[in-house]
Design a protein around this motif. Sequence first.
Motif, short mmCIF file in Angstrom:
data_model
loop_
_atom_site.label_atom_id
_atom_site.label_comp_id
_atom_site.label_asym_id
_atom_site.label_seq_id
_atom_site.Cartn_x
_atom_site.Cartn_y
_atom_site.Cartn_z
N GLY A 129 -4.67 0.83 0.23
CA GLY A 129 -4.34 0.55 1.62
C GLY A 129 -4.32 1.81 2.45
N SER A 130 -4.22 1.62 3.75
CA SER A 130 -4.19 2.74 4.68
C SER A 130 -2.85 2.80 5.39
CB SER A 130 -5.33 2.60 5.70
OG SER A 130 -5.15 1.43 6.47
N TYR A 131 -2.60 3.95 5.99
CA TYR A 131 -1.36 4.13 6.75
C TYR A 131 -1.63 5.08 7.90
CZ TYR A 131 -0.81 8.66 4.43
OH TYR A 131 -1.00 9.95 3.98
N GLY A 132 -0.79 5.02 8.92
CA GLY A 132 -1.00 5.88 10.08
C GLY A 132 0.18 6.80 10.33
N TRP A 133 1.26 6.59 9.63
CA TRP A 133 2.45 7.42 9.79
C TRP A 133 3.22 7.41 8.47
CZ3 TRP A 133 1.55 2.73 11.99
CH2 TRP A 133 2.34 1.68 11.53
N GLY A 134 4.19 8.25 8.37
CA GLY A 134 5.00 8.29 7.15
C GLY A 134 4.33 9.10 6.06
N SER A 135 4.78 8.89 4.84
CA SER A 135 4.29 9.71 3.73
C SER A 135 3.77 8.89 2.55
CB SER A 135 5.42 10.62 3.24
OG SER A 135 6.50 9.83 2.78
N GLY A 136 3.58 7.60 2.74
CA GLY A 136 3.07 6.77 1.65
C GLY A 136 4.15 6.08 0.84
N ASP A 137 5.37 6.04 1.35
CA ASP A 137 6.46 5.39 0.61
C ASP A 137 6.16 3.93 0.30
OD1 ASP A 137 8.00 7.67 0.47
OD2 ASP A 137 9.21 7.18 2.24
N TRP A 138 5.49 3.25 1.23
CA TRP A 138 5.18 1.83 0.99
C TRP A 138 4.36 1.66 -0.28
CZ3 TRP A 138 0.57 3.78 2.44
CH2 TRP A 138 -0.58 3.03 2.23
N MET A 139 3.43 2.57 -0.54
CA MET A 139 2.59 2.47 -1.73
C MET A 139 3.42 2.73 -2.98
SD MET A 139 -0.27 1.63 -3.08
CE MET A 139 -1.45 1.55 -1.73
N ARG A 140 4.28 3.73 -2.96
CA ARG A 140 5.12 4.00 -4.13
C ARG A 140 6.04 2.82 -4.42
NH1 ARG A 140 4.18 8.89 -1.91
NH2 ARG A 140 5.93 8.90 -0.45
N ASP A 141 6.58 2.20 -3.37
CA ASP A 141 7.41 1.00 -3.56
C ASP A 141 6.59 -0.14 -4.16
OD1 ASP A 141 9.56 2.38 -2.48
OD2 ASP A 141 9.37 1.45 -0.48
N TRP A 142 5.37 -0.29 -3.68
CA TRP A 142 4.49 -1.34 -4.17
C TRP A 142 4.10 -1.10 -5.63
CZ3 TRP A 142 -0.83 -2.73 -1.52
CH2 TRP A 142 -1.17 -4.06 -1.81
N GLU A 143 3.83 0.15 -5.98
CA GLU A 143 3.53 0.50 -7.37
C GLU A 143 4.70 0.14 -8.27
OE1 GLU A 143 0.95 4.42 -5.97
OE2 GLU A 143 2.91 4.68 -6.90
N ASP A 144 5.92 0.48 -7.85
CA ASP A 144 7.12 0.15 -8.63
C ASP A 144 7.27 -1.35 -8.78
OD1 ASP A 144 7.68 2.86 -8.87
OD2 ASP A 144 9.21 2.85 -7.28
N ARG A 145 7.02 -2.08 -7.71
CA ARG A 145 7.15 -3.55 -7.74
C ARG A 145 6.16 -4.16 -8.73
NH1 ARG A 145 6.66 -7.24 -2.31
NH2 ARG A 145 6.98 -9.29 -3.27
N VAL A 146 4.90 -3.74 -8.65
CA VAL A 146 3.86 -4.28 -9.54
C VAL A 146 4.18 -3.92 -10.99
CG1 VAL A 146 1.42 -4.02 -10.15
CG2 VAL A 146 2.09 -4.44 -7.76
N SER A 147 4.63 -2.70 -11.22
CA SER A 147 5.01 -2.30 -12.58
C SER A 147 6.18 -3.12 -13.11
CB SER A 147 5.36 -0.81 -12.62
OG SER A 147 4.22 -0.04 -12.36
N SER A 148 7.17 -3.36 -12.24
CA SER A 148 8.33 -4.14 -12.69
C SER A 148 7.96 -5.60 -12.91
CB SER A 148 9.49 -4.02 -11.69
OG SER A 148 9.19 -4.67 -10.48
#
Length: 183
Positions: A129-148
């Motif tokens: 996915g893409s982002y326009g602000w922030g530091s990519g926290d949404w992706m790290r949260d999504w990675e954790d969710r998929v792993s869990s």
Amino acid sequence: MINQKLEITNTRYRQLTMPDIFISIMGIIVGGWRKEGLSRMAKVKIIYWSGTGNTAAMAAAIAEGAKEAGAEAELITAETASVADVQDAKAIALGCPSMGAEQLEETIMEPLMEELDGAISGKTVVLFGSYGWGSGDWMRDWEDRVSSDGASVWNGEGIIANNAPDDDVLDSCKSAGRDLAGL
């Protein structure tokens, strides 16, 4: 003549029998048969939501990589996706840009993920996915969710692009598609 072998430039070819011909014709009609034999062609499913087209471009690059590796690629928008789309897949790709306070899109992608949470265990998942602000926290949260959920995140992390994907990001997406084709 039915069982006779033909010899052409030191290579042996056996004459096709009716079952061989039927299977070959069915492979052509139905599609999805590999040229090397009668094994089913890999099918890569890429489910995504895109607001500006950046994540859609990444999805298209994953599909391109899968096709380069000889697989059939199916692009599915999150609006039309369901659990049925992932049930028989060994691996899938899921894409969504960061929205709001670095989270998945709330009206379509988040409800789909809630459905998929119980269905992706044991699968390999490419996240992008893409982002326009922030530091990519949404992706790290999504990675954790998929792993869990019991799935493996391809390459240990998602593929992210700051705004429009550049050539390096698109190359990573193609690589992910090639890898998915091999699973």
